[in-house]
Write a protein that holds these residues in place. Sequence first.
Motif, PDB file in Angstrom:
ATOM      1  N   ASN A 182       5.830   3.668   6.217  1.00  0.00           N
ATOM      2  CA  ASN A 182       6.181   3.966   4.823  1.00  0.00           C
ATOM      3  C   ASN A 182       4.977   4.245   3.929  1.00  0.00           C
ATOM      4  O   ASN A 182       5.147   4.595   2.762  1.00  0.00           O
ATOM      5  CB  ASN A 182       7.012   2.824   4.228  1.00  0.00           C
ATOM      6  N   ILE A 183       3.761   4.090   4.449  1.00  0.00           N
ATOM      7  CA  ILE A 183       2.569   4.399   3.656  1.00  0.00           C
ATOM      8  C   ILE A 183       2.342   5.904   3.694  1.00  0.00           C
ATOM      9  O   ILE A 183       2.227   6.504   4.759  1.00  0.00           O
ATOM     10  CB  ILE A 183       1.319   3.662   4.188  1.00  0.00           C
ATOM     11  N   ALA A 184       2.288   6.531   2.520  1.00  0.00           N
ATOM     12  CA  ALA A 184       2.018   7.967   2.427  1.00  0.00           C
ATOM     13  C   ALA A 184       0.540   8.220   2.731  1.00  0.00           C
ATOM     14  O   ALA A 184      -0.317   7.363   2.478  1.00  0.00           O
ATOM     15  CB  ALA A 184       2.366   8.478   1.029  1.00  0.00           C
ATOM     16  N   THR A 185       0.246   9.404   3.283  1.00  0.00           N
ATOM     17  CA  THR A 185      -1.121   9.719   3.665  1.00  0.00           C
ATOM     18  C   THR A 185      -1.575  11.061   3.098  1.00  0.00           C
ATOM     19  O   THR A 185      -0.803  12.017   3.039  1.00  0.00           O
ATOM     20  CB  THR A 185      -1.268   9.746   5.199  1.00  0.00           C
ATOM     21  N   MET A 186      -2.847  11.072   2.692  1.00  0.00           N
ATOM     22  CA  MET A 186      -3.515  12.289   2.241  1.00  0.00           C
ATOM     23  C   MET A 186      -4.892  12.322   2.891  1.00  0.00           C
ATOM     24  O   MET A 186      -5.450  11.280   3.196  1.00  0.00           O
ATOM     25  CB  MET A 186      -3.694  12.288   0.714  1.00  0.00           C
ATOM     26  N   LYS A 230      -2.826   5.928  13.373  1.00  0.00           N
ATOM     27  CA  LYS A 230      -2.734   4.486  13.641  1.00  0.00           C
ATOM     28  C   LYS A 230      -1.991   3.770  12.516  1.00  0.00           C
ATOM     29  O   LYS A 230      -1.128   2.927  12.761  1.00  0.00           O
ATOM     30  CB  LYS A 230      -4.143   3.877  13.761  1.00  0.00           C
ATOM     31  N   VAL A 231      -2.338   4.096  11.282  1.00  0.00           N
ATOM     32  CA  VAL A 231      -1.672   3.482  10.130  1.00  0.00           C
ATOM     33  C   VAL A 231      -0.188   3.809  10.156  1.00  0.00           C
ATOM     34  O   VAL A 231       0.651   2.933   9.979  1.00  0.00           O
ATOM     35  CB  VAL A 231      -2.298   3.967   8.799  1.00  0.00           C
ATOM     36  N   HIS A 232       0.127   5.083  10.393  1.00  0.00           N
ATOM     37  CA  HIS A 232       1.526   5.509  10.369  1.00  0.00           C
ATOM     38  C   HIS A 232       2.353   4.809  11.451  1.00  0.00           C
ATOM     39  O   HIS A 232       3.519   4.469  11.223  1.00  0.00           O
ATOM     40  CB  HIS A 232       1.625   7.024  10.523  1.00  0.00           C
ATOM     41  N   GLN A 233       1.754   4.572  12.615  1.00  0.00           N
ATOM     42  CA  GLN A 233       2.475   3.891  13.683  1.00  0.00           C
ATOM     43  C   GLN A 233       2.843   2.466  13.292  1.00  0.00           C
ATOM     44  O   GLN A 233       3.917   1.988  13.622  1.00  0.00           O
ATOM     45  CB  GLN A 233       1.628   3.889  14.965  1.00  0.00           C
ATOM     46  N   THR A 244       0.872  -1.172   0.000  1.00  0.00           N
ATOM     47  CA  THR A 244       0.000   0.000   0.000  1.00  0.00           C
ATOM     48  C   THR A 244       0.909   1.222   0.000  1.00  0.00           C
ATOM     49  O   THR A 244       1.643   1.460   0.960  1.00  0.00           O
ATOM     50  CB  THR A 244      -0.931   0.014   1.229  1.00  0.00           C
ATOM     51  N   LEU A 245       0.868   1.980  -1.095  1.00  0.00           N
ATOM     52  CA  LEU A 245       1.734   3.153  -1.225  1.00  0.00           C
ATOM     53  C   LEU A 245       1.119   4.401  -0.621  1.00  0.00           C
ATOM     54  O   LEU A 245       1.824   5.270  -0.118  1.00  0.00           O
ATOM     55  CB  LEU A 245       2.037   3.424  -2.698  1.00  0.00           C
ATOM     56  N   LEU A 246      -0.227   4.491  -0.717  1.00  0.00           N
ATOM     57  CA  LEU A 246      -0.907   5.727  -0.340  1.00  0.00           C
ATOM     58  C   LEU A 246      -2.290   5.414   0.203  1.00  0.00           C
ATOM     59  O   LEU A 246      -2.992   4.551  -0.339  1.00  0.00           O
ATOM     60  CB  LEU A 246      -1.036   6.631  -1.574  1.00  0.00           C
ATOM     61  N   ILE A 247      -2.672   6.136   1.257  1.00  0.00           N
ATOM     62  CA  ILE A 247      -4.037   6.097   1.759  1.00  0.00           C
ATOM     63  C   ILE A 247      -4.599   7.510   1.658  1.00  0.00           C
ATOM     64  O   ILE A 247      -3.983   8.472   2.135  1.00  0.00           O
ATOM     65  CB  ILE A 247      -4.104   5.607   3.218  1.00  0.00           C
ATOM     66  N   ILE A 248      -5.762   7.608   1.020  1.00  0.00           N
ATOM     67  CA  ILE A 248      -6.489   8.870   0.905  1.00  0.00           C
ATOM     68  C   ILE A 248      -7.728   8.712   1.786  1.00  0.00           C
ATOM     69  O   ILE A 248      -8.595   7.889   1.491  1.00  0.00           O
ATOM     70  CB  ILE A 248      -6.904   9.157  -0.548  1.00  0.00           C
ATOM     71  N   SER A 249      -7.787   9.473   2.867  1.00  0.00           N
ATOM     72  CA  SER A 249      -8.862   9.287   3.840  1.00  0.00           C
ATOM     73  C   SER A 249      -9.698  10.539   4.025  1.00  0.00           C
ATOM     74  O   SER A 249      -9.185  11.660   4.032  1.00  0.00           O
ATOM     75  CB  SER A 249      -8.262   8.888   5.196  1.00  0.00           C
ATOM     76  N   LEU A 304       1.177  13.566   7.265  1.00  0.00           N
ATOM     77  CA  LEU A 304       0.211  13.879   6.219  1.00  0.00           C
ATOM     78  C   LEU A 304       0.896  14.666   5.113  1.00  0.00           C
ATOM     79  O   LEU A 304       1.557  15.662   5.381  1.00  0.00           O
ATOM     80  CB  LEU A 304      -0.959  14.689   6.810  1.00  0.00           C
ATOM     81  N   LYS A 305       0.751  14.194   3.886  1.00  0.00           N
ATOM     82  CA  LYS A 305       1.434  14.813   2.748  1.00  0.00           C
ATOM     83  C   LYS A 305       0.597  15.862   2.041  1.00  0.00           C
ATOM     84  O   LYS A 305       1.138  16.749   1.397  1.00  0.00           O
ATOM     85  CB  LYS A 305       1.847  13.741   1.727  1.00  0.00           C
ATOM     86  N   ALA A 306      -0.744  15.738   2.124  1.00  0.00           N
ATOM     87  CA  ALA A 306      -1.605  16.696   1.425  1.00  0.00           C
ATOM     88  C   ALA A 306      -3.008  16.673   2.012  1.00  0.00           C
ATOM     89  O   ALA A 306      -3.458  15.644   2.508  1.00  0.00           O
ATOM     90  CB  ALA A 306      -1.670  16.360  -0.067  1.00  0.00           C
ATOM     91  N   PHE A 307      -3.675  17.830   1.950  1.00  0.00           N
ATOM     92  CA  PHE A 307      -5.083  17.930   2.304  1.00  0.00           C
ATOM     93  C   PHE A 307      -5.804  18.548   1.119  1.00  0.00           C
ATOM     94  O   PHE A 307      -5.371  19.577   0.593  1.00  0.00           O
ATOM     95  CB  PHE A 307      -5.292  18.804   3.548  1.00  0.00           C
ATOM     96  N   ILE A 308      -6.877  17.907   0.695  1.00  0.00           N
ATOM     97  CA  ILE A 308      -7.688  18.413  -0.414  1.00  0.00           C
ATOM     98  C   ILE A 308      -9.127  18.524   0.074  1.00  0.00           C
ATOM     99  O   ILE A 308      -9.658  17.591   0.674  1.00  0.00           O
ATOM    100  CB  ILE A 308      -7.598  17.482  -1.641  1.00  0.00           C
ATOM    101  N   SER A 309      -9.750  19.680  -0.208  1.00  0.00           N
ATOM    102  CA  SER A 309     -11.136  19.900   0.197  1.00  0.00           C
ATOM    103  C   SER A 309     -12.103  19.287  -0.800  1.00  0.00           C
ATOM    104  O   SER A 309     -11.841  19.267  -2.003  1.00  0.00           O
ATOM    105  CB  SER A 309     -11.428  21.403   0.285  1.00  0.00           C
ATOM    106  N   LYS A 310     -13.231  18.794  -0.267  1.00  0.00           N
ATOM    107  CA  LYS A 310     -14.347  18.355  -1.112  1.00  0.00           C
ATOM    108  C   LYS A 310     -15.203  19.585  -1.381  1.00  0.00           C
ATOM    109  O   LYS A 310     -15.365  20.405  -0.489  1.00  0.00           O
ATOM    110  CB  LYS A 310     -15.203  17.309  -0.392  1.00  0.00           C
ATOM    111  N   PRO A 311     -15.787  19.716  -2.537  1.00  0.00           N
ATOM    112  CA  PRO A 311     -15.562  18.878  -3.719  1.00  0.00           C
ATOM    113  C   PRO A 311     -14.176  19.155  -4.290  1.00  0.00           C
ATOM    114  O   PRO A 311     -13.670  20.266  -4.206  1.00  0.00           O
ATOM    115  CB  PRO A 311     -16.658  19.319  -4.689  1.00  0.00           C
TER     116      PRO A 311
END
Length: 133
Positions: A85-89, A78-81, A58-63, A109-116
């Motif tokens: 090595n999994i990148a997070t957004m 929790k994932v990072h602990q 798993t390279l990236l999780i977008i949550s 956290l590498k990035a935050f993107i707003s919805k929409p």
Amino acid sequence: MSKQSQAILCVDDEVIILNSLKTQLQNQLGDAFIIEAAESAEEALEVVEFLNKKQIKTLLIISDWLMPRMKGDEFLIKVHQKYPNIATMMLSGHVDKAAIDNAIKHAQLKAFISKPWDEKDLAAQIKKVLALP
């Protein structure tokens, strides 16, 4: 690594968002990655474990941030602990600055993107986070 050994995991409690994300990521990234989805933080943790057992990285999780039972920043920490090595957004319509700061500090956290979100901007952020051309 081949497509069969690398994944991006999308986590959101709204199925319509997950379906849209999966479609857009496949449109933007082609078949370069397995695109997985989970409707909760708990399910996402199970998916990461399952992929790991199948030797799929798993390279990236977008949550999302605002989810029942566990907020996105708590989940990403929790994932990072367990998997540093999994990148997070984070992709969310509702979030407070403290949650973003918490995820930056404790989950890298590498990035935050707003919805929409904008499909091309999302793809560009993913490519930047994963250092893709």
